[in-house]
Motif scaffolding. Structure first.
Motif, PDB file in Angstrom:
ATOM      1  N   PHE A  91      39.679  18.251  84.469  1.00  0.00           N
ATOM      2  CA  PHE A  91      38.950  19.170  85.342  1.00  0.00           C
ATOM      3  C   PHE A  91      37.594  19.540  84.738  1.00  0.00           C
ATOM      4  O   PHE A  91      36.572  19.557  85.433  1.00  0.00           O
ATOM      5  CB  PHE A  91      39.764  20.447  85.589  1.00  0.00           C
ATOM      6  N   ILE A  92      37.584  19.830  83.451  1.00  0.00           N
ATOM      7  CA  ILE A  92      36.323  20.211  82.799  1.00  0.00           C
ATOM      8  C   ILE A  92      35.317  19.073  82.881  1.00  0.00           C
ATOM      9  O   ILE A  92      34.152  19.267  83.247  1.00  0.00           O
ATOM     10  CB  ILE A  92      36.587  20.627  81.342  1.00  0.00           C
ATOM     11  N   LEU A  93      35.754  17.857  82.557  1.00  0.00           N
ATOM     12  CA  LEU A  93      34.856  16.705  82.603  1.00  0.00           C
ATOM     13  C   LEU A  93      34.375  16.439  84.023  1.00  0.00           C
ATOM     14  O   LEU A  93      33.192  16.157  84.257  1.00  0.00           O
ATOM     15  CB  LEU A  93      35.568  15.471  82.048  1.00  0.00           C
ATOM     16  N   ALA A  94      35.285  16.526  84.989  1.00  0.00           N
ATOM     17  CA  ALA A  94      34.918  16.268  86.382  1.00  0.00           C
ATOM     18  C   ALA A  94      33.907  17.281  86.883  1.00  0.00           C
ATOM     19  O   ALA A  94      32.894  16.918  87.507  1.00  0.00           O
ATOM     20  CB  ALA A  94      36.167  16.294  87.261  1.00  0.00           C
ATOM     21  N   PHE A  95      34.162  18.559  86.619  1.00  0.00           N
ATOM     22  CA  PHE A  95      33.252  19.603  87.105  1.00  0.00           C
ATOM     23  C   PHE A  95      31.874  19.475  86.457  1.00  0.00           C
ATOM     24  O   PHE A  95      30.843  19.647  87.110  1.00  0.00           O
ATOM     25  CB  PHE A  95      33.829  20.987  86.835  1.00  0.00           C
ATOM     26  N   ALA A 144      34.942  24.133  97.070  1.00  0.00           N
ATOM     27  CA  ALA A 144      36.065  24.686  97.825  1.00  0.00           C
ATOM     28  C   ALA A 144      37.393  24.391  97.131  1.00  0.00           C
ATOM     29  O   ALA A 144      37.630  23.272  96.674  1.00  0.00           O
ATOM     30  CB  ALA A 144      36.079  24.117  99.235  1.00  0.00           C
ATOM     31  N   VAL A 145      38.241  25.411  97.071  1.00  0.00           N
ATOM     32  CA  VAL A 145      39.625  25.266  96.609  1.00  0.00           C
ATOM     33  C   VAL A 145      40.506  26.050  97.564  1.00  0.00           C
ATOM     34  O   VAL A 145      40.062  27.005  98.189  1.00  0.00           O
ATOM     35  CB  VAL A 145      39.814  25.783  95.165  1.00  0.00           C
ATOM     36  N   THR A 146      41.740  25.634  97.689  1.00  0.00           N
ATOM     37  CA  THR A 146      42.642  26.324  98.601  1.00  0.00           C
ATOM     38  C   THR A 146      43.372  27.458  97.898  1.00  0.00           C
ATOM     39  O   THR A 146      43.572  27.437  96.685  1.00  0.00           O
ATOM     40  CB  THR A 146      43.683  25.352  99.188  1.00  0.00           C
ATOM     41  N   VAL A 147      43.744  28.444  98.692  1.00  0.00           N
ATOM     42  CA  VAL A 147      44.663  29.480  98.224  1.00  0.00           C
ATOM     43  C   VAL A 147      45.837  29.539  99.205  1.00  0.00           C
ATOM     44  O   VAL A 147      45.619  29.469 100.416  1.00  0.00           O
ATOM     45  CB  VAL A 147      43.977  30.863  98.113  1.00  0.00           C
ATOM     46  N   PRO A 148      47.070  29.621  98.644  1.00  0.00           N
ATOM     47  CA  PRO A 148      47.370  29.681  97.209  1.00  0.00           C
ATOM     48  C   PRO A 148      47.031  28.371  96.503  1.00  0.00           C
ATOM     49  O   PRO A 148      47.072  27.301  97.108  1.00  0.00           O
ATOM     50  CB  PRO A 148      48.866  29.974  97.178  1.00  0.00           C
ATOM     51  N   GLY A 149      46.704  28.494  95.205  1.00  0.00           N
ATOM     52  CA  GLY A 149      46.351  27.315  94.428  1.00  0.00           C
ATOM     53  C   GLY A 149      46.405  27.609  92.942  1.00  0.00           C
ATOM     54  O   GLY A 149      46.514  28.764  92.509  1.00  0.00           O
ATOM     55  N   PRO A 177      45.463  28.592  89.471  1.00  0.00           N
ATOM     56  CA  PRO A 177      44.386  29.507  89.069  1.00  0.00           C
ATOM     57  C   PRO A 177      43.270  28.880  88.237  1.00  0.00           C
ATOM     58  O   PRO A 177      42.092  29.202  88.462  1.00  0.00           O
ATOM     59  CB  PRO A 177      45.123  30.601  88.284  1.00  0.00           C
ATOM     60  N   PRO A 178      43.573  27.996  87.253  1.00  0.00           N
ATOM     61  CA  PRO A 178      42.472  27.460  86.459  1.00  0.00           C
ATOM     62  C   PRO A 178      41.428  26.669  87.242  1.00  0.00           C
ATOM     63  O   PRO A 178      40.318  26.492  86.738  1.00  0.00           O
ATOM     64  CB  PRO A 178      43.192  26.573  85.425  1.00  0.00           C
ATOM     65  N   TYR A 179      41.762  26.172  88.449  1.00  0.00           N
ATOM     66  CA  TYR A 179      40.700  25.577  89.265  1.00  0.00           C
ATOM     67  C   TYR A 179      39.533  26.567  89.362  1.00  0.00           C
ATOM     68  O   TYR A 179      38.382  26.244  89.089  1.00  0.00           O
ATOM     69  CB  TYR A 179      41.165  25.296  90.694  1.00  0.00           C
ATOM     70  N   ARG A 180      39.875  27.766  89.811  1.00  0.00           N
ATOM     71  CA  ARG A 180      38.858  28.789  90.047  1.00  0.00           C
ATOM     72  C   ARG A 180      38.222  29.238  88.731  1.00  0.00           C
ATOM     73  O   ARG A 180      37.007  29.410  88.641  1.00  0.00           O
ATOM     74  CB  ARG A 180      39.481  30.008  90.747  1.00  0.00           C
ATOM     75  N   HIS A 181      39.056  29.423  87.731  1.00  0.00           N
ATOM     76  CA  HIS A 181      38.579  30.013  86.488  1.00  0.00           C
ATOM     77  C   HIS A 181      37.659  29.055  85.721  1.00  0.00           C
ATOM     78  O   HIS A 181      36.659  29.486  85.134  1.00  0.00           O
ATOM     79  CB  HIS A 181      39.769  30.436  85.626  1.00  0.00           C
ATOM     80  N   GLY A 239      29.866  28.136  85.582  1.00  0.00           N
ATOM     81  CA  GLY A 239      28.729  28.600  86.359  1.00  0.00           C
ATOM     82  C   GLY A 239      28.733  28.171  87.808  1.00  0.00           C
ATOM     83  O   GLY A 239      27.751  28.385  88.526  1.00  0.00           O
ATOM     84  N   CYS A 240      29.826  27.570  88.266  1.00  0.00           N
ATOM     85  CA  CYS A 240      29.953  27.188  89.670  1.00  0.00           C
ATOM     86  C   CYS A 240      30.615  28.326  90.446  1.00  0.00           C
ATOM     87  O   CYS A 240      31.177  29.261  89.863  1.00  0.00           O
ATOM     88  CB  CYS A 240      30.771  25.910  89.811  1.00  0.00           C
ATOM     89  N   GLU A 241      30.578  28.216  91.758  1.00  0.00           N
ATOM     90  CA  GLU A 241      31.186  29.245  92.610  1.00  0.00           C
ATOM     91  C   GLU A 241      32.387  28.668  93.345  1.00  0.00           C
ATOM     92  O   GLU A 241      32.229  27.844  94.244  1.00  0.00           O
ATOM     93  CB  GLU A 241      30.173  29.765  93.628  1.00  0.00           C
ATOM     94  N   PRO A 242      33.608  29.086  92.980  1.00  0.00           N
ATOM     95  CA  PRO A 242      34.768  28.635  93.747  1.00  0.00           C
ATOM     96  C   PRO A 242      34.789  29.316  95.115  1.00  0.00           C
ATOM     97  O   PRO A 242      34.618  30.532  95.210  1.00  0.00           O
ATOM     98  CB  PRO A 242      35.957  29.067  92.888  1.00  0.00           C
ATOM     99  N   VAL A 243      34.973  28.536  96.155  1.00  0.00           N
ATOM    100  CA  VAL A 243      35.026  29.051  97.529  1.00  0.00           C
ATOM    101  C   VAL A 243      36.478  28.951  97.989  1.00  0.00           C
ATOM    102  O   VAL A 243      37.024  27.850  98.117  1.00  0.00           O
ATOM    103  CB  VAL A 243      34.101  28.249  98.457  1.00  0.00           C
ATOM    104  N   LEU A 244      37.103  30.090  98.210  1.00  0.00           N
ATOM    105  CA  LEU A 244      38.521  30.121  98.547  1.00  0.00           C
ATOM    106  C   LEU A 244      38.708  29.899 100.042  1.00  0.00           C
ATOM    107  O   LEU A 244      38.145  30.623 100.870  1.00  0.00           O
ATOM    108  CB  LEU A 244      39.141  31.452  98.135  1.00  0.00           C
ATOM    109  N   ILE A 245      39.520  28.904 100.396  1.00  0.00           N
ATOM    110  CA  ILE A 245      39.857  28.640 101.791  1.00  0.00           C
ATOM    111  C   ILE A 245      41.354  28.841 101.951  1.00  0.00           C
ATOM    112  O   ILE A 245      42.161  28.206 101.271  1.00  0.00           O
ATOM    113  CB  ILE A 245      39.467  27.213 102.217  1.00  0.00           C
TER     114      ILE A 245
END
Length: 395
Positions: free
Chosen positions: A115-119, A130-135, A137-141, A147-153
């Motif tokens: 995830f770190i390398l991909a982001f 965009a990430v889904t919720v429920p999902g 947690p480390p995706y968002r964190h 420095g990116c903005e997770p967008v919860l859908i």
């Protein structure tokens, strides 16, 4: 007033960065509370952590022992041991009938390293993903820390808690998205996306220029229908997987990515600088793990039995509402009939029933107070005992 010493002045500079101010992974707090009960002599049934009770496949252990006996464990290529990358590529052919060039395979330090390398390779600071919720947690964190903005859908039962192309494009119209990440089978829900649903979502993302990341760490643990890999549907998707779940190798910290050709060299450069290479012993064991499929399939059948025990037993205990448990080893239960605070519910269940589970607020900051995640990766007798304890507690 005491005059500040040099040590005081240095200490005042040692403040944590803003990017480190991410929420804790709450399941670790549950584990710590469970450990305190066990230290006092209590017997806790662990359903909080997504960790197989079984160990690594026997061929993996044997390969690691042989490597240790050889006495020399050196760095490897930043992309991974070539034979392991080739074996992972063969896995895609054997499992999905999908041709993946071994040059597109990158070995990572678990899926977390992936995830770190991909982001880092795909997004700039400020990009909306965009990430889904429920999902998970480390995706968002991780996105936030980078420095990116997770967008919860939000997802719903109408789509079996899968993200739809319509929902993705609606979020994109509000403010442009640079990427989207989905998992199937999903954590914490255990729900899966059909081939049609995944294809439609990926087509929508592609039409809007939204980069697509597929978390496939629970592939192999599918019960309702066969999991579909995004690598089969598009060469532009970035796929993340790991040996942690199906192969029961959590602590070995070895995973992989299938990446678009254009990202191979950028991710190689990042890996060279961030970690040099993935631990060699883990890579050697991982390659051998593919020879333990029969052993792993037997463990999977145990998960299927545990799934049956919970699906049949929890309603009798009083927990009648939960999401479809298509895959992985999780059941996401609605506890809103009992509480408006899933953290308090989980804490009381641990203290009174000695059953550890994870509150939904870890996975969903919007509606998570109504849910509890149960992991059924342990033994069938433990699942039966957990159902009995919950039933007694909820009387």
């Amino acid at each position: 007033m005491r005059e500040a010493t040099p040590r005081d002045r240095v200490s005042s500079l040692l403040t944590a960065s803003g990017r480190s101010d991410v929420p804790p992974f709450m399941v670790m707090d549950v584990m710590a509370a469970a450990a305190r009960i066990e230290a006092a002599g209590g017997h806790v049934i662990h359903m909080e952590v997504g960790q197989p009770a079984a160990g690594a496949p026997k061929p993996a252990i044997a390969a690691a022992q042989a490597a240790l006996a050889d006495g020399r464990i050196d760095y490897t290529s930043a992309l991974g041991i070539p034979s392991l990358r080739a074996r992972i590529a063969q896995h895609y052919s054997d499992t999905y009938g999908c041709a993946v060039d071994a040059e597109r395979i990158i070995v990572t330090t678990g899926s977390s390293g992936g995830f770190i390398l991909a982001f880092l390779a795909m997004f700039e600071p400020g990009d909306r993903v965009a990430v889904t919720v429920p999902g998970y947690p480390p995706y968002r964190h991780i996105l936030t820390a980078l420095g990116c903005e997770p967008v919860l859908i939000e997802t719903s039962g109408d789509t079996r808690h899968a993200l739809t192309g319509e929902a993705l494009l609606a979020a994109h119209r509000k403010a442009p998205l640079k990427g989207v990440l989905v998992g199937s089978p999903a954590n914490p829900t255990g729900t899966m996306m059909s081939r049609e649903a995944l294809s439609t979502l990926m087509a929508a993302a592609d039409s809007a220029g939204i980069r697509f990341i597929s978390d496939e760490i629970y592939h192999g643990l599918d019960y309702a229908f066969a999991a579909v890999t995004a690598a089969e549907l598009s060469p532009n998707a970035l796929v993340i997987n790991s040996f942690s779940k199906y192969f029961c190798m959590t602590g070995w910290r070895v995973g992989w990515m299938v990446v678009p050709d254009v990202l191979v060299r950028p991710i190689e450069r990042l890996q060279q600088n961030l970690s040099i290479s993935v631990p060699t012993l883990s890579q050697i064991a991982a390659e051998a793990a593919f020879e333990g499929r029969e052993e792993m399939e037997a463990i999977k059948r145990g998960y299927q039995e545990n799934r049956r025990i919970l699906i049949e037993g929890l309603p009798k205990a009083g927990l009648t509402k939960f999401l479809p448990a298509d895959g992985a080893f999780y059941l996401y239960a609605d506890v809103s009939d009992f509480t408006a605070d899933s953290f308090a519910f989980a804490s009381e269940m641990l203290e009174k029933a000695h059953v550890a589970a994870t509150p939904g607020v870890d996975f969903d900051p919007i509606h998570g107070r109504a849910f509890i995640r149960f992991s059924y990766a342990r033994s069938a007798p433990e699942m039966q005992e957990a159902v009995a304890r919950i039933a007694h507690w909820l009387k």
